[in-house]
Write a protein that holds these residues in place. Structure first.
Motif, mmCIF file in Angstrom:
data_model
loop_
_atom_site.group_PDB
_atom_site.id
_atom_site.type_symbol
_atom_site.label_atom_id
_atom_site.label_comp_id
_atom_site.label_asym_id
_atom_site.label_seq_id
_atom_site.Cartn_x
_atom_site.Cartn_y
_atom_site.Cartn_z
ATOM 1 N N TYR A 27 -24.900 -15.270 14.327
ATOM 2 C CA TYR A 27 -23.767 -15.507 13.422
ATOM 3 C C TYR A 27 -23.443 -14.204 12.702
ATOM 4 N N TRP A 28 -22.179 -13.810 12.745
ATOM 5 C CA TRP A 28 -21.749 -12.573 12.088
ATOM 6 C C TRP A 28 -20.478 -12.882 11.322
ATOM 7 N N GLN A 29 -20.544 -12.737 10.000
ATOM 8 C CA GLN A 29 -19.457 -13.173 9.134
ATOM 9 C C GLN A 29 -18.246 -12.257 9.207
ATOM 10 N N GLY A 30 -17.076 -12.865 9.336
ATOM 11 C CA GLY A 30 -15.819 -12.145 9.259
ATOM 12 C C GLY A 30 -15.019 -12.619 8.063
ATOM 13 N N TYR A 31 -13.858 -12.011 7.844
ATOM 14 C CA TYR A 31 -13.055 -12.349 6.678
ATOM 15 C C TYR A 31 -11.601 -12.559 7.075
ATOM 16 N N PRO A 32 -10.866 -13.335 6.305
ATOM 17 C CA PRO A 32 -9.497 -13.686 6.703
ATOM 18 C C PRO A 32 -8.499 -12.568 6.465
ATOM 19 N N SER A 33 -7.357 -12.702 7.108
ATOM 20 C CA SER A 33 -6.202 -11.850 6.834
ATOM 21 C C SER A 33 -5.216 -12.667 6.012
ATOM 22 N N SER A 34 -4.171 -11.995 5.525
ATOM 23 C CA SER A 34 -3.238 -12.718 4.660
ATOM 24 C C SER A 34 -1.814 -12.202 4.830
ATOM 25 N N ASP A 35 -0.854 -13.098 4.632
ATOM 26 C CA ASP A 35 0.544 -12.700 4.509
ATOM 27 C C ASP A 35 0.733 -11.890 3.227
ATOM 28 N N ILE A 36 1.825 -11.137 3.170
ATOM 29 C CA ILE A 36 2.148 -10.446 1.922
ATOM 30 C C ILE A 36 2.733 -11.460 0.938
ATOM 31 N N MET A 37 2.670 -11.115 -0.333
ATOM 32 C CA MET A 37 3.186 -12.016 -1.366
ATOM 33 C C MET A 37 4.051 -11.220 -2.328
ATOM 34 N N THR A 38 4.921 -11.908 -3.017
ATOM 35 C CA THR A 38 5.678 -11.280 -4.089
ATOM 36 C C THR A 38 4.883 -11.420 -5.385
ATOM 37 N N VAL A 39 4.789 -10.330 -6.140
ATOM 38 C CA VAL A 39 4.062 -10.381 -7.408
ATOM 39 C C VAL A 39 4.847 -11.201 -8.427
ATOM 40 N N ASP A 40 6.168 -11.099 -8.368
ATOM 41 C CA ASP A 40 7.026 -11.864 -9.276
ATOM 42 C C ASP A 40 7.390 -13.192 -8.616
ATOM 43 N N LYS A 41 6.914 -14.291 -9.165
ATOM 44 C CA LYS A 41 7.194 -15.607 -8.579
ATOM 45 C C LYS A 41 8.686 -15.943 -8.573
ATOM 46 N N ASP A 42 9.443 -15.336 -9.460
ATOM 47 C CA ASP A 42 10.869 -15.652 -9.571
ATOM 48 C C ASP A 42 11.738 -14.715 -8.734
ATOM 49 N N SER A 43 11.163 -13.990 -7.816
ATOM 50 C CA SER A 43 11.942 -13.067 -6.998
ATOM 51 C C SER A 43 12.951 -13.843 -6.141
ATOM 52 N N PRO A 44 14.196 -13.357 -6.051
ATOM 53 C CA PRO A 44 15.217 -14.057 -5.249
ATOM 54 C C PRO A 44 15.143 -13.723 -3.759
ATOM 55 N N ILE A 45 14.277 -12.791 -3.379
ATOM 56 C CA ILE A 45 14.221 -12.338 -1.988
ATOM 57 C C ILE A 45 13.801 -13.479 -1.063
ATOM 58 N N GLU A 46 14.505 -13.578 0.077
ATOM 59 C CA GLU A 46 14.219 -14.615 1.060
ATOM 60 C C GLU A 46 13.659 -13.986 2.335
ATOM 61 N N VAL A 47 12.748 -14.690 2.985
ATOM 62 C CA VAL A 47 12.196 -14.253 4.271
ATOM 63 C C VAL A 47 12.930 -15.018 5.362
ATOM 64 N N LYS A 48 13.715 -14.286 6.147
ATOM 65 C CA LYS A 48 14.493 -14.925 7.218
ATOM 66 C C LYS A 48 13.618 -15.214 8.439
ATOM 67 N N SER A 49 12.615 -14.346 8.669
ATOM 68 C CA SER A 49 11.690 -14.574 9.787
ATOM 69 C C SER A 49 10.471 -13.673 9.625
ATOM 70 N N GLU A 50 9.385 -14.098 10.264
ATOM 71 C CA GLU A 50 8.175 -13.270 10.340
ATOM 72 C C GLU A 50 7.678 -13.274 11.785
ATOM 73 N N ASN A 51 7.432 -12.087 12.315
ATOM 74 C CA ASN A 51 6.801 -11.929 13.624
ATOM 75 C C ASN A 51 5.368 -11.454 13.396
ATOM 76 N N LEU A 52 4.420 -12.308 13.720
ATOM 77 C CA LEU A 52 3.008 -12.044 13.468
ATOM 78 C C LEU A 52 2.293 -11.844 14.803
ATOM 79 N N ILE A 53 1.643 -10.680 14.959
ATOM 80 C CA ILE A 53 0.984 -10.347 16.227
ATOM 81 C C ILE A 53 -0.491 -10.036 15.981
ATOM 82 N N PHE A 54 -1.354 -10.697 16.750
ATOM 83 C CA PHE A 54 -2.777 -10.357 16.812
ATOM 84 C C PHE A 54 -3.020 -9.751 18.201
ATOM 85 N N ASP A 55 -3.328 -8.472 18.255
ATOM 86 C CA ASP A 55 -3.496 -7.785 19.536
ATOM 87 C C ASP A 55 -4.943 -7.327 19.688
#
Length: 464
Positions: A27-55
């Motif tokens: 058993y060898w422990q690994g750790y998760p990855s994460s999406d980016i986040m906005t620091v300001d919860k009230d940000s008006p920015i919208e995410v139209k799409s995300e392309n996520l690749i694990f290569d």
């Protein structure tokens, strides 16, 4: 019978060779990855799409797990008629000393974006297969709290407090080395002490002896905060003896005043890792919080090694700013490398488990169209388990497309076969029970079966 013994010996030798060839952890422990986040919860920015690749095609696997080059590319838009300066955060779990900044790249419309590094809480228990609520470490509010340039406020000292640093340069004059001791007294109610290059500490009321084996020239330190100590005696003893004093050494004692912040930041010179991306405030906060905790737990005493918690696994947050003009679209990309958890406790060959935290993306004003592509490694080309449905394409490629974020964070498991067989489970149970010795146990079982088979065949021939 001699031939049978010879065959058995060959099989035993093969079994031990197999054991050494496979003498790795189960058993060898690994750790998760994460999406980016906005620091300001009230940000008006919208995410139209995300392309996520694990290569995984690079096959750059220098540990017990497999490594993926991860790229998350976001098409974002500013729906307002005002310019938006958006602070974004990318949480990353690793030891500060192990972060490979060359593998981390953040861009906006193809141009690299500078970032600051913030060190968060330790997550040493993450990856335990029996641990529940693993995503608690990625609580949005807790991560945002670590994005601060404030200096840590300790209970037992202040950053600008002046302490006395005793540096003792010890030079043995014998090839076999000496045991070096310092005897002193102090009031533990009024004094806090940090020692370096001593490995023994004995206290009886106010009397203290610290000691260390010394085989070549070295510098030992005593850093005193509060009321000064009284050094009574500096001695050398024949190596391994606590009674036979020796003069086979020289020493020089130097005293100087050093403030706490300068003293703690000086530790980075003998800490392993690349810390040029980390601000002095962040480093001080890590060292100071560890020192403060040790003073509380150890009645005002601490060894330098106990302060170096910088090597603990923790949440590291990379913070950067992207500016959006009115009604502007931008492609923001984060790329890095990550390793999953290797688990060989229940199967014959390793399962590789990967987690990707998506709940952080829910803090954007809206999020649509998540496209995932996984290029699996040669040694584990199959996805045998995942919490979303993947489509198997030609070669080692799996894809999935979702209009919205899934309810749960992404998880998937890679394996060498399309499914786990009964034989895999039996062999895995042996690995779980015997660990490093599992190949020997398996070899012995095989040998036992072969011997029994030979005996049965011979008896059958004789009876005929």
């Amino acid at each position: 019978m001699k031939k049978l013994v010879k065959i058995t010996m060959i099989l035993l030798i093969s079994s031990f060779s197999l054991a050494f060839a496979n003498s790795g952890p189960v058993y060898w422990q690994g750790y998760p990855s994460s999406d980016i986040m906005t620091v300001d919860k009230d940000s008006p920015i919208e995410v139209k799409s995300e392309n996520l690749i694990f290569d995984f095609s690079d096959e750059n696997n220098d540990s017990y797990s497999v490594q993926a080059n991860v790229t998350a590319e976001y098409e974002m838009t500013n729906p307002t008629d005002e310019t938006q300066s958006v602070q974004m955060a990318f949480p990353y779990i690793e030891r500060l000393s192990n972060v490979n900044y060359e593998n981390i790249k953040i861009t906006a419309n193809g141009k690299e974006v500078p970032y600051e590094v913030y060190a968060g809480k330790t997550v040493n228990s993450y990856g335990n297969s029996f641990e529940e609520n693993k995503d608690e470490n990625f609580d949005f509010n807790e991560i945002v709290k670590t994005i601060s340039k404030d200096t840590y406020e300790a209970e037992n000292f202040k950053a600008d407090e002046i302490g006395k640093l005793y540096s003792i340069e010890i030079k043995p004059t014998t090839d076999i080395g000496i045991d070096f001791t310092v005897d002193f007294t102090y009031d533990q109610e009024k004094t806090n002490i940090v020692i370096k290059n001593f490995n023994s500490f004995n206290r009886e009321d106010e009397k203290v002896r610290i000691a260390s084996g010394c085989f070549e020239s070295q510098v030992a330190e005593i850093y005193v905060l509060g009321e000064d100590i009284n050094i009574n005696k500096i001695s050398g003893y024949t190596i391994g003896s606590s009674k036979e004093e020796t003069n086979s050494f020289t020493y020089e004692l130097i005293e100087k005043e050093v403030d706490v912040k300068s003293y703690l930041l000086g530790m980075k010179s003998y800490s392993y890792g690349d810390f040029e991306h980390i601000s002095d405030v962040q480093l001080y906060n890590i060292y100071a919080s560890a020192l403060d905790k040790n003073f509380v737990n150890n009645l005002g005493f601490c060894m330098v090694d106990d302060v170096l918690e910088i090597n603990s696994v923790r949440i590291i947050t990379l913070v950067y700013t992207v500016e959006f003009l009115p009604a502007q679209d931008q492609k923001v990309s984060v790329s890095y490398s990550t390793k999953g958890t290797m688990d060989k406790r229940n199967t014959s060959s390793p399962q590789y488990l990967f987690y990707y935290i998506l709940n952080s993306a829910k803090n954007w004003n809206s999020f649509n169209n998540l496209n995932i592509k996984i290029v699996t490694p040669q040694e584990a080309p199959y996805i045998i388990d995942s919490n979303i449905e993947f489509y198997k394409e030609e070669g080692n490629i799996y894809t999935a497309s979702l209009e919205k974020l899934p309810e749960e964070d992404l998880s998937f498991t890679l394996y060498s076969k399309e499914k786990v067989t009964l034989y895999d489970k039996i062999e895995g149970r042996i690995y779980r029970s015997f660990g490093y010795f599992a190949p020997i146990v398996i070899g012995v079982i095989i040998i036992f079966i072969i011997i029994i088979s030979i005996i049965v065949v011979r008896k059958s021939r004789k009876s005929n």
